[in-house]
Design a protein around this motif. Structure first.
Motif, PDB file in Angstrom:
ATOM      1  N   LEU A   1       1.489   9.333  -5.823  1.00  0.00           N
ATOM      2  CA  LEU A   1       1.782  10.719  -5.454  1.00  0.00           C
ATOM      3  C   LEU A   1       3.055  11.263  -6.097  1.00  0.00           C
ATOM      4  O   LEU A   1       3.318  12.465  -6.019  1.00  0.00           O
ATOM      5  CB  LEU A   1       1.906  10.839  -3.933  1.00  0.00           C
ATOM      6  N   ALA A   2       3.848  10.430  -6.752  1.00  0.00           N
ATOM      7  CA  ALA A   2       5.149  10.834  -7.276  1.00  0.00           C
ATOM      8  C   ALA A   2       5.053  11.922  -8.331  1.00  0.00           C
ATOM      9  O   ALA A   2       5.883  12.831  -8.383  1.00  0.00           O
ATOM     10  CB  ALA A   2       5.886   9.629  -7.847  1.00  0.00           C
ATOM     11  N   ARG A   3       4.079  11.858  -9.206  1.00  0.00           N
ATOM     12  CA  ARG A   3       3.868  12.844 -10.278  1.00  0.00           C
ATOM     13  C   ARG A   3       5.161  13.164 -11.028  1.00  0.00           C
ATOM     14  O   ARG A   3       5.566  14.317 -11.150  1.00  0.00           O
ATOM     15  CB  ARG A   3       3.259  14.112  -9.719  1.00  0.00           C
ATOM     16  N   GLY A   4       5.834  12.111 -11.495  1.00  0.00           N
ATOM     17  CA  GLY A   4       7.011  12.306 -12.313  1.00  0.00           C
ATOM     18  C   GLY A   4       8.320  12.395 -11.564  1.00  0.00           C
ATOM     19  O   GLY A   4       9.380  12.457 -12.178  1.00  0.00           O
ATOM     20  N   GLU A   5       8.284  12.437 -10.265  1.00  0.00           N
ATOM     21  CA  GLU A   5       9.529  12.470  -9.470  1.00  0.00           C
ATOM     22  C   GLU A   5      10.180  11.086  -9.540  1.00  0.00           C
ATOM     23  O   GLU A   5       9.637  10.108  -9.047  1.00  0.00           O
ATOM     24  CB  GLU A   5       9.227  12.813  -8.015  1.00  0.00           C
ATOM     25  N   ALA A   6      11.350  11.000 -10.110  1.00  0.00           N
ATOM     26  CA  ALA A   6      12.012   9.709 -10.333  1.00  0.00           C
ATOM     27  C   ALA A   6      12.382   9.022  -9.017  1.00  0.00           C
ATOM     28  O   ALA A   6      12.207   7.804  -8.869  1.00  0.00           O
ATOM     29  CB  ALA A   6      13.259   9.898 -11.187  1.00  0.00           C
ATOM     30  N   LYS A   7      12.889   9.790  -8.053  1.00  0.00           N
ATOM     31  CA  LYS A   7      13.317   9.187  -6.789  1.00  0.00           C
ATOM     32  C   LYS A   7      12.129   8.639  -6.007  1.00  0.00           C
ATOM     33  O   LYS A   7      12.191   7.554  -5.437  1.00  0.00           O
ATOM     34  CB  LYS A   7      14.083  10.193  -5.939  1.00  0.00           C
ATOM     35  N   VAL A   8      11.044   9.388  -5.963  1.00  0.00           N
ATOM     36  CA  VAL A   8       9.847   8.942  -5.235  1.00  0.00           C
ATOM     37  C   VAL A   8       9.243   7.729  -5.928  1.00  0.00           C
ATOM     38  O   VAL A   8       8.807   6.767  -5.274  1.00  0.00           O
ATOM     39  CB  VAL A   8       8.816  10.090  -5.100  1.00  0.00           C
ATOM     40  N   THR A   9       9.236   7.730  -7.248  1.00  0.00           N
ATOM     41  CA  THR A   9       8.730   6.580  -8.001  1.00  0.00           C
ATOM     42  C   THR A   9       9.595   5.357  -7.722  1.00  0.00           C
ATOM     43  O   THR A   9       9.075   4.251  -7.533  1.00  0.00           O
ATOM     44  CB  THR A   9       8.715   6.887  -9.514  1.00  0.00           C
ATOM     45  N   ALA A  10      10.914   5.536  -7.678  1.00  0.00           N
ATOM     46  CA  ALA A  10      11.826   4.417  -7.404  1.00  0.00           C
ATOM     47  C   ALA A  10      11.604   3.863  -5.997  1.00  0.00           C
ATOM     48  O   ALA A  10      11.554   2.644  -5.802  1.00  0.00           O
ATOM     49  CB  ALA A  10      13.275   4.864  -7.579  1.00  0.00           C
ATOM     50  N   VAL A  11      11.450   4.743  -5.016  1.00  0.00           N
ATOM     51  CA  VAL A  11      11.205   4.291  -3.640  1.00  0.00           C
ATOM     52  C   VAL A  11       9.857   3.576  -3.560  1.00  0.00           C
ATOM     53  O   VAL A  11       9.737   2.519  -2.916  1.00  0.00           O
ATOM     54  CB  VAL A  11      11.280   5.476  -2.652  1.00  0.00           C
ATOM     55  N   GLY A  12       8.839   4.116  -4.202  1.00  0.00           N
ATOM     56  CA  GLY A  12       7.526   3.476  -4.217  1.00  0.00           C
ATOM     57  C   GLY A  12       7.569   2.106  -4.869  1.00  0.00           C
ATOM     58  O   GLY A  12       6.963   1.148  -4.377  1.00  0.00           O
ATOM     59  N   THR A  13       8.315   1.997  -5.962  1.00  0.00           N
ATOM     60  CA  THR A  13       8.455   0.707  -6.643  1.00  0.00           C
ATOM     61  C   THR A  13       9.179  -0.290  -5.740  1.00  0.00           C
ATOM     62  O   THR A  13       8.789  -1.454  -5.648  1.00  0.00           O
ATOM     63  CB  THR A  13       9.233   0.894  -7.967  1.00  0.00           C
TER      64      THR A  13
ATOM     65  N   ALA B   1       0.835  -1.212   0.000  1.00  0.00           N
ATOM     66  CA  ALA B   1       0.000   0.000   0.000  1.00  0.00           C
ATOM     67  C   ALA B   1       0.866   1.257   0.000  1.00  0.00           C
ATOM     68  O   ALA B   1       0.569   2.225  -0.736  1.00  0.00           O
ATOM     69  CB  ALA B   1      -0.936  -0.007   1.206  1.00  0.00           C
ATOM     70  N   LEU B   2       1.930   1.268   0.780  1.00  0.00           N
ATOM     71  CA  LEU B   2       2.832   2.412   0.806  1.00  0.00           C
ATOM     72  C   LEU B   2       3.485   2.618  -0.558  1.00  0.00           C
ATOM     73  O   LEU B   2       3.581   3.746  -1.047  1.00  0.00           O
ATOM     74  CB  LEU B   2       3.900   2.222   1.885  1.00  0.00           C
ATOM     75  N   GLY B   3       3.923   1.548  -1.179  1.00  0.00           N
ATOM     76  CA  GLY B   3       4.531   1.640  -2.500  1.00  0.00           C
ATOM     77  C   GLY B   3       3.581   2.189  -3.533  1.00  0.00           C
ATOM     78  O   GLY B   3       3.939   3.063  -4.340  1.00  0.00           O
ATOM     79  N   LEU B   4       2.339   1.702  -3.507  1.00  0.00           N
ATOM     80  CA  LEU B   4       1.342   2.216  -4.463  1.00  0.00           C
ATOM     81  C   LEU B   4       1.030   3.685  -4.197  1.00  0.00           C
ATOM     82  O   LEU B   4       0.887   4.476  -5.142  1.00  0.00           O
ATOM     83  CB  LEU B   4       0.060   1.375  -4.390  1.00  0.00           C
ATOM     84  N   ALA B   5       0.939   4.053  -2.921  1.00  0.00           N
ATOM     85  CA  ALA B   5       0.663   5.455  -2.580  1.00  0.00           C
ATOM     86  C   ALA B   5       1.800   6.359  -3.043  1.00  0.00           C
ATOM     87  O   ALA B   5       1.561   7.435  -3.613  1.00  0.00           O
ATOM     88  CB  ALA B   5       0.450   5.594  -1.074  1.00  0.00           C
TER      89      ALA B   5
END
Length: 174
Positions: free
Chosen positions: A58-70, A50-54
């Protein structure tokens, strides 16, 4: 009825064959039961997913946030699959040690526990055994460090004698 020491001075001997299904059920139950970690092991995987999907939403194109979420998403999947992977490895290792349909003998006496199969014998004193107890379909013996040995309840001719050995040493936990 509580048995006294005189009622079980002779060693209690239980010989059994534990099927792969019986072993797997008791192993998984004990994995999720372990003190302090049981509740965490039940909820951590879904929470990480759930945290990863959230984070990915919420990343909206931010590569680092997308990587952490993934990372959190896939780690959550791994965390859910982990006990089943460990069980598979344990079953393969067990098959090599016990053999298909191998018979085990558990013996309790005043000195402690002896577990033997066709090829080896392990002896544990009462100072190393921390507790004993029972579930609906198996009994267990806990060894210092948190390891548990499970014995199918169907194997006992006299389950009360097994219980008495642990009650006499204040190590019984039902």
């Amino acid at each position: 009825m509580r048995l006294g020491r005189r009622d079980h001075e002779t060693p209690l001997r239980v010989t059994f064959r534990q099927s792969t299904g019986e072993f797997a059920r008791s192993w998984l139950h004990e994995y999720y039961r372990q003190a302090g970690l049981g509740p965490l092991r039940r909820v951590a995987g879904p929470l990480l997913i759930a945290l990863g999907l959230a984070l990915r939403t919420l990343a909206r194109g931010e590569a680092k946030v997308t990587a952490v979420g993934t990372f959190f998403f896939y780690y959550g999947i791994y965390y859910i699959a982990r006990p089943f992977l460990l069980l598979a490895v344990t079953l393969v290792r067990r098959r090599g040690r016990v053999g298909p349909g191998g018979e085990l003998t558990l013996e309790l006496d005043e000195r402690g526990l002896r577990l033997s199969d066709a090829s080896s014998t392990s002896k544990l004193g009462w100072d190393v055994i921390t507790a004993g107890g029972a579930r609906s379909d198996y009994a267990w013996v806990e060894i210092r460090g948190g390891s548990r040995l499970s014995i199918p309840r169907r194997a006992f001719d006299d389950f009360a004698a097994f219980e008495a050995y642990f009650r006499d040493r204040d190590k019984w936990r039902a």
